[in-house]
Design an enzyme around this catalytic site. Structure first.
Site, PDB file in Angstrom:
ATOM      1  N   GLN A   1       0.881-112.538  21.951  1.00 36.75           N
ATOM      2  CA  GLN A   1       0.141-113.350  20.876  1.00 36.75           C
ATOM      3  C   GLN A   1       0.291-113.138  19.638  1.00 36.75           C
ATOM      4  OE1 GLN A   1      -3.802-112.641  22.508  1.00 36.75           O
ATOM      5  NE2 GLN A   1      -3.430-110.496  22.518  1.00 36.75           N
TER       6      GLN A   1
ATOM      7  N   ASP B   1     -13.080-109.887  30.415  1.00 32.67           N
ATOM      8  CA  ASP B   1     -13.152-110.353  29.205  1.00 32.67           C
ATOM      9  C   ASP B   1     -11.965-110.866  28.588  1.00 32.67           C
ATOM     10  OD1 ASP B   1     -14.021-110.776  26.540  1.00 32.67           O
ATOM     11  OD2 ASP B   1     -14.041-108.976  26.036  1.00 32.67           O
TER      12      ASP B   1
ATOM     13  N   HIS C   1     -21.028-110.072  23.220  1.00 36.02           N
ATOM     14  CA  HIS C   1     -20.701-109.025  24.065  1.00 36.02           C
ATOM     15  C   HIS C   1     -21.959-108.310  24.807  1.00 36.02           C
ATOM     16  CE1 HIS C   1     -16.900-108.573  21.483  1.00 36.02           C
ATOM     17  NE2 HIS C   1     -16.492-108.313  22.757  1.00 36.02           N
TER      18      HIS C   1
ATOM     19  N   THR D   1      -9.078-114.116  27.109  1.00 42.18           N
ATOM     20  CA  THR D   1      -8.890-115.608  26.687  1.00 42.18           C
ATOM     21  C   THR D   1      -8.836-116.626  27.706  1.00 42.18           C
ATOM     22  OG1 THR D   1      -6.483-115.286  26.418  1.00 42.18           O
ATOM     23  CG2 THR D   1      -8.009-114.461  24.707  1.00 42.18           C
TER      24      THR D   1
END
Length: 314
Positions: free
Chosen positions: A33, A158, A64, A160
């Site tokens: 990325q 967690d 979070h 994307t």
């Protein structure tokens, strides 16, 4: 006239968020990325991945805490925890706040981004990578789970969002992947995850994730919270085969927060429980959704925010 630097985030081809940049801290491209980290007046440091805002310094604790503690607090004694993704280290930081934790394994595919976070984002990890209970594994999470025999009390995902038809993260949003996660949970275990933005333009993203997880787990409960740095509500999920994670017994969550002496900045027991109260339109969307993401036909998010399915050709 203002000639400052600005970052334009295209939420869809028709809606754009504009943020003023005070200075650029770091930028580059890993094998997985593009990343861009800049300083802003309103939100402090802002992390961009593939042109989308991923986290901001001033409000990352809201995201979070919302992601981690519902799963951790619904389990009576989480000792072994797996984190899938979470490259900045803040998810690990929140998990390690629980004194019951003996081992926390964080698996992230992008080792270069983890190093960027270690160097430039100490406000996020706050030394969590150096905790003796923490184990960092640089690997594809699916390959790791297919290889390891370890089991966990809590798994936190967690990741994307799977934006784009060629996004390899699509294979971490399938029913087969969630069944693989379940196979690595101890009896009484629970999975918690980030499950997409809740936005009119992205109205099916969270329902599709919810519907897919329901194919793998007996109990699946959605909850949501407003994340200021994103200017919208984000959806999250808890899932378990052993118990309904949203069937809160009176006083249990508050007692566990107190017993574990958790230093929380955002969540209280009443607020945590209230996040599971959903509006009528979202409840109806969850009920009506039929799309199930599979390895053969995984879902992805289009630039317009639509949920689509197509075979993954990567």
């Amino acid at each position: 006239m203002d000639y400052g630097m600005y970052f334009f985030e295209h939420v869809t081809p028709y809606e754009t968020l504009v943020r003023r940049m005070e200075r650029v801290i770091a930028s580059g491209k890993t094998p997985f990325q593009d990343y861009f980290l800049f300083e802003s007046k309103g939100f402090g440091k802002v992390l961009i991945l593939d042109k989308d805002v991923q986290s901001t310094e001033r409000d990352e604790y809201i995201y979070h805490e919302t992601l981690v503690h519902p799963a951790m607090l619904t389990h009576p004694e989480p000792k072994r925890v797996l984190i899938v993704g979470g490259g900045e280290g803040a998810t690990l930081r929140e998990v390690l706040k629980h004194p019951t934790v003996e081992k926390a394994v964080m698996v992230d595919i992008d080792g270069e981004l983890v190093e960027v976070a270690k160097r430039h984002m100490p406000e996020w990890h706050q030394g969590a990578f150096d905790d003796p209970r923490a184990v960092l594994v640089i690997d594809d999470a699916r390959a790791y789970l297919e290889r390891t025999e370890e089991r966990y009390d809590v798994v936190i995902i967690d990741l994307t969002d799977p934006v784009g038809e060629d996004n390899p993260a699509r294979l971490l949003y399938t029913v087969e992947f969630y069944r693989l996660v379940k196979a690595h949970l101890n009896p009484g275990g629970v999975m918690g995850m980030q499950a997409g933005m809740i936005l009119l333009t992205h109205h099916r993203v969270h329902p599709v994730v919810h519907r897919t997880v329901r194919e793998a787990f007996r109990y699946v409960r959605s909850y949501k919270n407003h994340i200021p740095g994103f200017f919208l509500n984000f959806g999250f999920l808890l899932a378990s085969d052993a118990f309904d994670p949203a069937a809160f017994s009176e006083g249990v969550i508050e007692a566990r927060i107190r017993e574990r002496n958790l230093a929380l900045r955002h969540l209280t027991a009443p607020y945590l429980e209230a996040m599971f109260v959903l509006p009528k339109d979202l409840l109806e969307a969850l009920e009506k959704e039929t799309m199930v993401s599979t390895d053969q036909n995984p879902f992805y998010v289009t630039p317009e925010g639509e949920a689509r399915q197509a075979p993954y050709k990567g």
